[in-house]
Design a protein around this motif. Structure first.
Motif, PDB file in Angstrom:
ATOM      1  N   TYR A 269       0.837  -1.198   0.000  1.00 34.82           N
ATOM      2  CA  TYR A 269       0.000   0.000   0.000  1.00 34.82           C
ATOM      3  C   TYR A 269       0.874   1.251   0.000  1.00 34.82           C
ATOM      4  O   TYR A 269       0.666   2.190  -0.768  1.00 34.82           O
ATOM      5  CB  TYR A 269      -0.935   0.010   1.223  1.00 34.82           C
ATOM      6  N   VAL A 270       1.892   1.240   0.863  1.00 34.69           N
ATOM      7  CA  VAL A 270       2.761   2.407   0.993  1.00 34.69           C
ATOM      8  C   VAL A 270       3.448   2.701  -0.338  1.00 34.69           C
ATOM      9  O   VAL A 270       3.526   3.846  -0.784  1.00 34.69           O
ATOM     10  CB  VAL A 270       3.791   2.176   2.129  1.00 34.69           C
ATOM     11  N   GLU A 271       3.947   1.659  -0.972  1.00 36.41           N
ATOM     12  CA  GLU A 271       4.653   1.863  -2.243  1.00 36.41           C
ATOM     13  C   GLU A 271       3.736   2.365  -3.343  1.00 36.41           C
ATOM     14  O   GLU A 271       4.069   3.281  -4.089  1.00 36.41           O
ATOM     15  CB  GLU A 271       5.311   0.552  -2.687  1.00 36.41           C
ATOM     16  N   ARG A 272       2.566   1.768  -3.437  1.00 37.37           N
ATOM     17  CA  ARG A 272       1.683   2.098  -4.558  1.00 37.37           C
ATOM     18  C   ARG A 272       0.948   3.422  -4.394  1.00 37.37           C
ATOM     19  O   ARG A 272       0.702   4.131  -5.357  1.00 37.37           O
ATOM     20  CB  ARG A 272       0.635   0.987  -4.765  1.00 37.37           C
ATOM     21  N   ASN A 338      -3.016  10.245  10.130  1.00 34.49           N
ATOM     22  CA  ASN A 338      -3.144   9.810   8.737  1.00 34.49           C
ATOM     23  C   ASN A 338      -1.941   8.957   8.308  1.00 34.49           C
ATOM     24  O   ASN A 338      -2.104   7.968   7.592  1.00 34.49           O
ATOM     25  CB  ASN A 338      -3.283  11.024   7.809  1.00 34.49           C
ATOM     26  N   ASN A 339      -0.752   9.356   8.766  1.00 31.35           N
ATOM     27  CA  ASN A 339       0.452   8.553   8.481  1.00 31.35           C
ATOM     28  C   ASN A 339       0.248   7.108   8.935  1.00 31.35           C
ATOM     29  O   ASN A 339       0.535   6.161   8.202  1.00 31.35           O
ATOM     30  CB  ASN A 339       1.674   9.073   9.254  1.00 31.35           C
ATOM     31  N   LEU A 340      -0.241   6.982  10.169  1.00 35.35           N
ATOM     32  CA  LEU A 340      -0.401   5.655  10.757  1.00 35.35           C
ATOM     33  C   LEU A 340      -1.385   4.829   9.923  1.00 35.35           C
ATOM     34  O   LEU A 340      -1.118   3.657   9.607  1.00 35.35           O
ATOM     35  CB  LEU A 340      -0.890   5.797  12.207  1.00 35.35           C
ATOM     36  N   ALA A 341      -2.502   5.469   9.564  1.00 34.31           N
ATOM     37  CA  ALA A 341      -3.519   4.750   8.781  1.00 34.31           C
ATOM     38  C   ALA A 341      -2.971   4.363   7.412  1.00 34.31           C
ATOM     39  O   ALA A 341      -3.203   3.248   6.926  1.00 34.31           O
ATOM     40  CB  ALA A 341      -4.763   5.614   8.640  1.00 34.31           C
ATOM     41  N   LEU A 342      -2.224   5.274   6.790  1.00 35.50           N
ATOM     42  CA  LEU A 342      -1.678   4.991   5.456  1.00 35.50           C
ATOM     43  C   LEU A 342      -0.626   3.877   5.534  1.00 35.50           C
ATOM     44  O   LEU A 342      -0.601   2.969   4.704  1.00 35.50           O
ATOM     45  CB  LEU A 342      -1.074   6.261   4.854  1.00 35.50           C
ATOM     46  N   LEU A 343       0.233   3.964   6.555  1.00 36.99           N
ATOM     47  CA  LEU A 343       1.273   2.939   6.719  1.00 36.99           C
ATOM     48  C   LEU A 343       0.650   1.548   6.822  1.00 36.99           C
ATOM     49  O   LEU A 343       1.155   0.588   6.253  1.00 36.99           O
ATOM     50  CB  LEU A 343       2.071   3.186   8.002  1.00 36.99           C
ATOM     51  N   ALA A 344      -0.442   1.483   7.572  1.00 40.86           N
ATOM     52  CA  ALA A 344      -1.067   0.185   7.797  1.00 40.86           C
ATOM     53  C   ALA A 344      -2.055  -0.157   6.694  1.00 40.86           C
ATOM     54  O   ALA A 344      -2.694  -1.198   6.746  1.00 40.86           O
ATOM     55  CB  ALA A 344      -1.767   0.190   9.158  1.00 40.86           C
ATOM     56  N   GLY A 345      -2.205   0.726   5.724  1.00 36.80           N
ATOM     57  CA  GLY A 345      -3.192   0.501   4.669  1.00 36.80           C
ATOM     58  C   GLY A 345      -4.610   0.446   5.221  1.00 36.80           C
ATOM     59  O   GLY A 345      -5.480  -0.212   4.666  1.00 36.80           O
ATOM     60  N   GLY A 569     -11.185   4.351  -1.742  1.00 37.03           N
ATOM     61  CA  GLY A 569     -11.168   2.896  -1.831  1.00 37.03           C
ATOM     62  C   GLY A 569     -10.238   2.412  -2.943  1.00 37.03           C
ATOM     63  O   GLY A 569      -9.693   1.311  -2.875  1.00 37.03           O
ATOM     64  N   ASP A 570     -10.038   3.264  -3.958  1.00 34.47           N
ATOM     65  CA  ASP A 570      -9.193   2.864  -5.087  1.00 34.47           C
ATOM     66  C   ASP A 570      -7.738   3.286  -4.887  1.00 34.47           C
ATOM     67  O   ASP A 570      -6.905   3.099  -5.772  1.00 34.47           O
ATOM     68  CB  ASP A 570      -9.744   3.473  -6.380  1.00 34.47           C
ATOM     69  N   GLY A 571      -7.433   3.883  -3.723  1.00 38.87           N
ATOM     70  CA  GLY A 571      -6.058   4.303  -3.479  1.00 38.87           C
ATOM     71  C   GLY A 571      -5.643   5.546  -4.261  1.00 38.87           C
ATOM     72  O   GLY A 571      -4.486   5.925  -4.236  1.00 38.87           O
ATOM     73  N   GLY A 578      -1.697  12.108  -7.370  1.00 41.36           N
ATOM     74  CA  GLY A 578      -2.664  11.036  -7.126  1.00 41.36           C
ATOM     75  C   GLY A 578      -2.315  10.165  -5.935  1.00 41.36           C
ATOM     76  O   GLY A 578      -3.005   9.185  -5.665  1.00 41.36           O
ATOM     77  N   LYS A 579      -1.240  10.525  -5.227  1.00 44.29           N
ATOM     78  CA  LYS A 579      -0.843   9.714  -4.074  1.00 44.29           C
ATOM     79  C   LYS A 579      -1.039  10.491  -2.768  1.00 44.29           C
ATOM     80  O   LYS A 579      -1.044  11.728  -2.747  1.00 44.29           O
ATOM     81  CB  LYS A 579       0.635   9.315  -4.200  1.00 44.29           C
ATOM     82  N   ALA A 580      -1.189   9.727  -1.694  1.00 42.68           N
ATOM     83  CA  ALA A 580      -1.260  10.357  -0.376  1.00 42.68           C
ATOM     84  C   ALA A 580       0.162  10.662   0.075  1.00 42.68           C
ATOM     85  O   ALA A 580       1.109   9.999  -0.335  1.00 42.68           O
ATOM     86  CB  ALA A 580      -1.936   9.424   0.615  1.00 42.68           C
ATOM     87  N   ARG A 581       0.275  11.671   0.930  1.00 37.46           N
ATOM     88  CA  ARG A 581       1.616  12.055   1.353  1.00 37.46           C
ATOM     89  C   ARG A 581       1.834  11.737   2.832  1.00 37.46           C
ATOM     90  O   ARG A 581       1.010  12.058   3.675  1.00 37.46           O
ATOM     91  CB  ARG A 581       1.809  13.554   1.108  1.00 37.46           C
ATOM     92  N   LEU A 582       2.949  11.092   3.102  1.00 37.63           N
ATOM     93  CA  LEU A 582       3.349  10.831   4.483  1.00 37.63           C
ATOM     94  C   LEU A 582       4.178  12.023   4.959  1.00 37.63           C
ATOM     95  O   LEU A 582       5.122  12.432   4.279  1.00 37.63           O
ATOM     96  CB  LEU A 582       4.161   9.540   4.558  1.00 37.63           C
ATOM     97  N   TRP A 583       3.792  12.599   6.100  1.00 35.82           N
ATOM     98  CA  TRP A 583       4.457  13.801   6.608  1.00 35.82           C
ATOM     99  C   TRP A 583       5.255  13.494   7.856  1.00 35.82           C
ATOM    100  O   TRP A 583       4.673  13.079   8.856  1.00 35.82           O
ATOM    101  CB  TRP A 583       3.424  14.869   6.966  1.00 35.82           C
ATOM    102  N   PRO A 584       6.560  13.725   7.818  1.00 36.33           N
ATOM    103  CA  PRO A 584       7.300  13.616   9.076  1.00 36.33           C
ATOM    104  C   PRO A 584       6.837  14.738  10.015  1.00 36.33           C
ATOM    105  O   PRO A 584       6.831  15.908   9.610  1.00 36.33           O
ATOM    106  CB  PRO A 584       8.758  13.855   8.670  1.00 36.33           C
ATOM    107  N   VAL A 585       6.387  14.379  11.189  1.00 35.99           N
ATOM    108  CA  VAL A 585       5.942  15.406  12.144  1.00 35.99           C
ATOM    109  C   VAL A 585       6.579  15.139  13.498  1.00 35.99           C
ATOM    110  O   VAL A 585       6.717  13.995  13.920  1.00 35.99           O
ATOM    111  CB  VAL A 585       4.409  15.456  12.281  1.00 35.99           C
ATOM    112  N   ASP A 586       6.945  16.203  14.160  1.00 37.10           N
ATOM    113  CA  ASP A 586       7.725  16.094  15.380  1.00 37.10           C
ATOM    114  C   ASP A 586       6.926  16.616  16.565  1.00 37.10           C
ATOM    115  O   ASP A 586       6.314  17.677  16.481  1.00 37.10           O
ATOM    116  CB  ASP A 586       8.996  16.946  15.198  1.00 37.10           C
ATOM    117  N   TRP A 587       6.951  15.866  17.654  1.00 39.32           N
ATOM    118  CA  TRP A 587       6.226  16.293  18.859  1.00 39.32           C
ATOM    119  C   TRP A 587       6.898  17.492  19.504  1.00 39.32           C
ATOM    120  O   TRP A 587       8.122  17.572  19.592  1.00 39.32           O
ATOM    121  CB  TRP A 587       6.173  15.133  19.855  1.00 39.32           C
ATOM    122  N   GLN A 588       6.066  18.443  19.944  1.00 38.26           N
ATOM    123  CA  GLN A 588       6.564  19.542  20.762  1.00 38.26           C
ATOM    124  C   GLN A 588       5.676  19.673  21.990  1.00 38.26           C
ATOM    125  O   GLN A 588       4.487  19.377  21.913  1.00 38.26           O
ATOM    126  CB  GLN A 588       6.487  20.875  19.993  1.00 38.26           C
TER     127      GLN A 588
END
Lengths: 727, 470
Positions: A269-272, A338-345, A569-571, A578-588
């Motif tokens: 999922y992450v790759e595609r 959203n990162n977590l959900a995308l990572l896990a598909g 549903g179609d990714g 056309g892809k979702a973006r994973l964002w590095p985010v840092d806790w403050q």
């Protein structure tokens, strides 16, 4: 009291008689109805279908609509008593204009002529941008659509925002960054179909109780609740994560860390379907459960356990509300989710979604059609293509559409104080209670040159400051559509005429456009909300929030979800690539840590009996009777240290200001070092102590944490403070 | 749509029993504490169903809390009427306004028959019957009797989004043998009235749960008409007791004592929501101590009247003592633990023995003042014993009553005891009967005021925050 009553010969038998309602059976005669008007609830965005009973020109009762797919006949206590709002005391009835300090009744013509002239005058002197408009999530979509055009194209200012920025802006920004567009991907049915449900900063049992049915239906699911306070929802959890205030981002990051570390993420999922994995992975290196345990105060194994539950789930759902959004890191926390959900598909499938549970009945509608934080149809201000498309649909020159968003709500208030905005039009919201750091908004309302407040109620703590009050119809008195959290467009209907001279907001907007000489240009041939709906259907065609298949009639019948049951549903995501973006985010850490002078962390929230600033629910006697006052929750350890007892009246003091006379509840619901207070009550307004700190991306205020101290209220201060009115 | 339909099916099914009660069965509520989320829909739905004003809640949601952060537990108790097998509301009612419906077991109340004496509100340990001052009568949950007849669910069960409130059938004999699932933390014990409401408790449930309303005990309604009624009937009864034994005709004093009795009976009707129907209170003399009290004092007044013209004083004395005894029995109810003691019996009779002689002495009749002084001393002892017993109790309502008397009502308590010592002991023994009466009557009025205000009724746990009064 008459003599017959005193003697007991009269026991008010007629007033207390029962009747047999044709549809709902035996009931107090005062609650029987001749006609049941189907509509959608006007409080929160769960969007319950209801039937509003009418008899002899009076709203007598409300019933959950048994055939509505959202609530199947059930309603929360606010919904069950909603008909009382229509006959409540304090409804705004006549336009009122301030003349030498006093509010005087005027006709609509004079009111709107004055409004147009004053605003045009100020704009002539200080530029079109000297007008700021703050709206709401309470109007129907047709009104939002009309208002957006009126403000942006008619008045020519883009300093237009809604109280939705105090509520869902972080979810909106987070969705836009992750997926390329606003739009909650899941649906309520997912709660019933997931095998793991993670709720972060979401107390649905208190704030969206009708959603709890879906969890009840799904006894096999594991419910994980992350909240610093042991809320009603936390008590329902299988795994409760009592994390430190505002440490949720670190928790979610650590869960993502575990998924990657243990190879539990969905590689394919992450790759595609996503970009940015490498950067995310690198940024998550430092979020080991060990470090997250230090930040969150949770045990390391608890974090691991939560991560494994989520990572191994067949279908996992993440819901969040204000615990996430009301934060200077709200947007980034949404991105972490959203990162977590995308990572896990875990998105776009039954039971699998990251899902913001919205606040107001039609916050979604203003996001879709409102022309405030984005162009109608989730189009982007900064996209020339989007502007051109919209201009073509409206048959106007593309240059008339602003290329950038105007000021967000808190920045409009700051601009009023800086004298850059000189006229303010506030519609169906009550910032004098709901805006953080009350002193700031009070100054703004006191100093603004011309303040129009358009509301169903008067006086409200905000309308007290107005130069012009426009009385508006409320829910039950007007027609249109609401969109709920799961993107369901449902019809709202008129059961009664508004009181006295109050008018539907829609009519007011069209009339104001007329005063500007722009009615035909902005609203060609429009007579009623349906005309706006039909235009909006054309304008939204082909967009993510595509209404073209939704008809006025179909919306009346249980509503229709735009985008279908779930999105993505179609990714394929509505981003450039056309892809979702994973964002590095840092806790403050949150912006105002406790100190020696202010040693406690204040958390604010709600109670099930009330809605926002109680303009409505405070006027519903049964709700006000059940929950008449604010209270402050404090752990017994802190109470002992401070020598405070249950039911003591206490003062809460921050670096900004103080609240006096709040009833103390000593309880293990909150951790030592933290206190909690509901924000509904104007007389004891929690926002007198909250701070002016906003999310840099969404501009949503950090309502949830600030540093306070608590002491017993001195007798002289204990009398409840009343609203401060304009001098 | 598909999930919506499923939701509907799950939400509606099973909140009503399939059949009507068979012989030996009745309807009852089932409350599932594990499902309740404290949303209070049931309260609002009940208020809407019955059109009750805000200060009257036929269904109430209370809270109980236990544990320590973060293992904190808070549960909710949503309670209407328990439609008890031995309903104390019904047993005490002097006018037979209650009936336990034979077919359904529902405890029904008739506002038309009710005279608004409020005795049922003292008798019910769950605070179910509530007096509506606007109507002058009591009202209560009837399990939506008429809706059940229509095959519809009660408003509370119908509104509950979690299916936590249901109606089911109970076999009466089986329930009498084992009613343990009617008990729950935050609820008075079911043993008093055999509550039929079945409660599903969380498992496990932490041992020490505290009611959320634990710390907001406030003085109860002082019932001023009853304060006067009690003290005045006791003066009159005490006076006739001594008149019966003292030699010679004391017509003037007897008439005065009669006048006191009549004033007190008139005062008592002011306590009623429907004074015009006070006579109905005689109806249930076979069952209700309230009826018996009314009967005894009515006969007492008649005998006292006759004694002015015929030697009826001994009859009056006997009826007076019977009346005072019946008065005391009214208050010996398990639902009001601070009253439910023979100290109440002693209290009322000692007032008669104290004030009766002082009253006669004030009319110049020679009565041994030592009797009054001994009664006052006993009364003082009785008060002290009551305070000690309340403070030493491990019953919540008694300890809370102790707090009320010694904190909230302390000034009145001290005043009462001071007045009693001076007016009841010192002045009678120093030969100032008129002054003694002048101080002892207020002492006993205060005593009755404290009696009413200083009681903590048994009740279902309430929410932390007091509701707004009307």
């Amino acid at each position: 009291m008459n003599l017959k009553r005193l003697a007991g010969l009269d026991i008010l038998s007629e007033e207390y008689a029962y009747a047999d309602d044709a549809r709902f059976g035996y009931v107090a005669a005062s609650r029987a109805a001749d006609k049941w008007v189907p509509t959608t609830c006007g409080y929160c965005s769960v969007g319950c279908g209801m039937l509003l009973g009418v008899k002899d020109g009076r709203a007598t009762a409300v019933r959950g609509d048994p055939s509505h797919p959202v609530n199947r006949g059930k309603l929360c206590p606010k919904g069950l008593s909603e008909h009382h709002t229509l006959s409540a005391r304090g409804r705004a009835q006549y336009p009122l204009l301030r003349r030498s300090g006093k509010m005087a009744r005027v006709g609509w013509d004079e009111a709107l002529d004055t409004m147009a002239a004053r605003i045009r005058g100020i704009q002539a002197r200080h530029g079109a941008q000297a007008l700021g408009v703050i709206s709401t999530g309470q109007l129907v979509t047709e009104e939002f659509y009309a208002l957006g055009k009126l403000v942006q194209l008619g008045f020519g200012t883009n300093h237009y925002d809604g109280n939705t920025t105090l509520c869902m802006a972080s979810a909106v920004s987070g969705y836009k960054r992750s997926f390329g567009s606003d739009g909650p991907p899941g649906c309520y049915g997912d709660l019933a179909q997931a095998d793991v449900v993670l709720l972060v900063g979401a107390n649905i049992a208190e704030n969206h109780p009708i959603l709890c049915q879906r969890l009840t239906q799904n006894p096999g699911a594991t419910l994980i609740v992350a909240d610093p306070r042991v809320t009603k929802t936390a008590m329902m959890a299988d795994l409760y994560l009592p994390l430190k205030p505002r440490s949720d981002l670190a928790l979610v990051n650590a869960m993502a860390h575990v998924l990657i570390r243990d190879g539990l993420y969905d590689r394919e999922y992450v790759e595609r379907y996503t970009t940015g994995f490498a950067e995310l992975k690198a940024s998550l290196e430092s979020y080991s459960p060990e470090r997250a345990a230090k930040i969150t105060g949770l045990e390391e194994y608890t974090i691991e356990h939560a991560a494994l539950l989520y990572g191994r789930a067949r279908a996992a759902f993440i819901g969040w509300t204000m615990g996430v959004n009301h934060s200077t890191q709200g947007t980034e926390t949404v991105n972490a989710i959203n990162n977590l959900a995308l990572l896990a598909g875990q998105i776009g499938r039954a039971g699998a979604a990251p899902f913001s549970i919205t606040g107001q009945c039609n916050a979604m509608g203003t996001r879709e059609a409102g022309f405030a934080s984005s162009l109608p149809g989730y189009r982007k201000f900064e996209s020339g293509e989007d502007r051109a498309e919209l201009a073509a649909l409206w048959k106007i020159a593309p240059e008339r559409i602003p290329a950038a968003r105007g000021l967000a709500y808190p920045d409009i208030i700051e601009a009023v104080l800086a004298r850059r905005i000189r006229a303010l039009w506030i519609i169906a919201t009550n910032p004098a209670v709901s805006f953080p750091n009350h002193d700031l908004i009070r100054q703004a309302l006191e100093t603004v040159e011309f303040l129009v407040v358009q509301d169903g109620f008067h006086p409200t703590p905000t309308s007290e400051y107005a130069h012009l009050v426009l009385p508006a119809a409320i829910w039950g008195e007007k027609e249109g559509t609401f969109t709920n959290s799961e993107r369901r467009v449902s019809k709202v209907n008129r059961a009664l005429a508004p009181p006295a001279e109050a008018r539907p907001d829609f009519d007011i907007f069209l009339d104001v456009a007329g005063r500007l000489g722009m009615r035909e240009e902005l609203f060609p041939g429009w007579q009623g909300p349906r005309d706006a709906f039909e235009e909006w259907r054309r304008v939204s065609r082909g967009r993510l929030c595509d209404y073209s298949a939704i008809t006025w009639e179909a919306a009346a019948n249980g509503g229709i979800q735009w985008g279908g049951e779930r999105l993505y549903g179609d990714g394929r995501f509505p981003s450039g690539d056309g892809k979702a973006r994973l964002w590095p985010v840092d806790w403050q850490p949150f912006p105002e840590p406790p100190s020696r002078e202010y040693p406690l962390i204040l958390n604010t929230g709600r109670t099930v009996e009330h809605w926002h600033t109680r303009t409505k629910t405070g006027a519903v006697r049964v709700l006000d009777g059940m929950s008449p006052r604010a209270w402050l929750e404090m752990n017994p350890r802190d109470a002992r240290a401070l020598g405070l007892k249950p039911h003591d009246r206490v003062s809460m003091i921050s670096a900004r200001n103080r609240v006096d006379g709040v009833e103390l509840r000593v309880t293990e619901i909150v951790a030592a070092g933290q206190v909690f207070m509901p924000f509904h009550f104007a007389g004891t307004n929690a926002n007198r102590v909250t701070q002016s700190a906003y999310d840099p991306i969404s501009r949503e205020p950090n309502f949830k944490q600030c540093a306070v101290r608590v002491e017993k209220t001195a007798a002289a201060r204990s009398a409840g403070r009343v609203w401060k009115s304009r001098p | 749509m598909a999930d919506g339909e499923a939701c509907g099916a799950a939400g509606r099914a099973g909140i009503l029993p399939e059949q009507k009660p068979a012989e030996g069965e009745q309807y009852r509520f089932h409350f599932d504490m594990t499902r309740c989320i404290g949303c209070r829909c049931c309260e609002v739905a009940c208020a809407e169903q019955n059109g009750t004003p805000i200060e009257i809640n036929w269904r109430r949601v209370g809270e109980i809390e236990g544990g320590a952060y973060p293992v904190t537990q808070r549960f909710y108790l949503s309670m209407g009427c328990n439609h008890c097998l031995e309903p104390s509301c019904l047993k005490g009612c002097p006018v037979n306004a209650y009936r336990k419906d034979g077919a359904t077991g529902i405890v029904l109340h008739s506002p038309e028959a009710c005279i608004g004496c409020g005795y049922c509100t003292w008798n019910c340990p769950y605070g179910v019957p509530q007096y509506n001052p606007a109507r002058g009568v009591v009202g209560k949950c009837d399990l939506c009797y008429h809706r059940l007849e229509q095959g519809r669910a009660p408003a509370c069960a119908d509104a509950c989004p979690e299916g936590a409130i249901r109606v089911e059938l109970v076999n009466i004999e089986e329930w009498k043998r084992d009613y343990s699932s009617a008990d729950a933390p935050g609820l008075p014990a079911a043993v008093h009235t055999l509550s039929t409401t079945r409660i599903t408790l969380p498992d496990p449930i932490a041992a020490a749960f505290e009611r959320a309303d634990h710390h907001r005990v406030r003085p109860a309604d002082p019932h001023l008409p009853l304060v006067f009624m009690l003290v005045l009937t006791q003066i009159s009864a005490g006076a006739f007791l001594f008149l019966a034994f003292l030699p010679g005709a004391r017509r003037q004093a007897a008439l005065a004592a009669l006048a006191v009795a009549l004033v007190s009976l008139a005062a008592s009707t002011l306590h009623l929501g429907r004074p015009a129907f006070a006579w109905r209170a005689l109806k249930m003399w076979k069952r209700s101590w309230l009826s018996r009290e009314v009967l005894c004092f009515s006969l007492f007044a008649a005998a006292a009247g006759i004694s002015a013209v015929a030697p009826a004083a001994p009859f009056a004395a006997a009826l007076g003592v019977a009346g005072v005894t019946a008065s005391a029995f009214i208050y010996l109810v398990p639902a009001r633990p601070a009253w439910n003691s023979m100290r109440t019996m002693a209290d009322f009779h000692l007032t008669a023995l104290l004030l009766g002689p002082l009253f006669l002495a004030a009319w110049g009749i020679h009565v041994p003042m030592l009797v009054a002084a001994i009664a006052a001393a006993a009364q003082l002892l009785n008060q002290i014993l009551k305070l000690l017993a309340l403070a030493a109790s491990d019953e919540f309502e008694l300890r809370a009553a102790s707090r009320l008397l010694t904190c909230d009502l302390r000034a009145l308590l001290l005043a009462r005891m001071g007045l009693l010592i001076v007016g009841g002991i010192v002045l009678p023994l120093t030969g100032r009967p008129l002054w003694a009466l002048g101080l002892a009557v207020p002492a006993e009025l205060l005593s009755r005021y404290l009696f009413f205000a200083g009681v903590v009724p048994k009740n279902v746990a309430d929410s932390f925050m007091a509701r707004r009064a009307a």
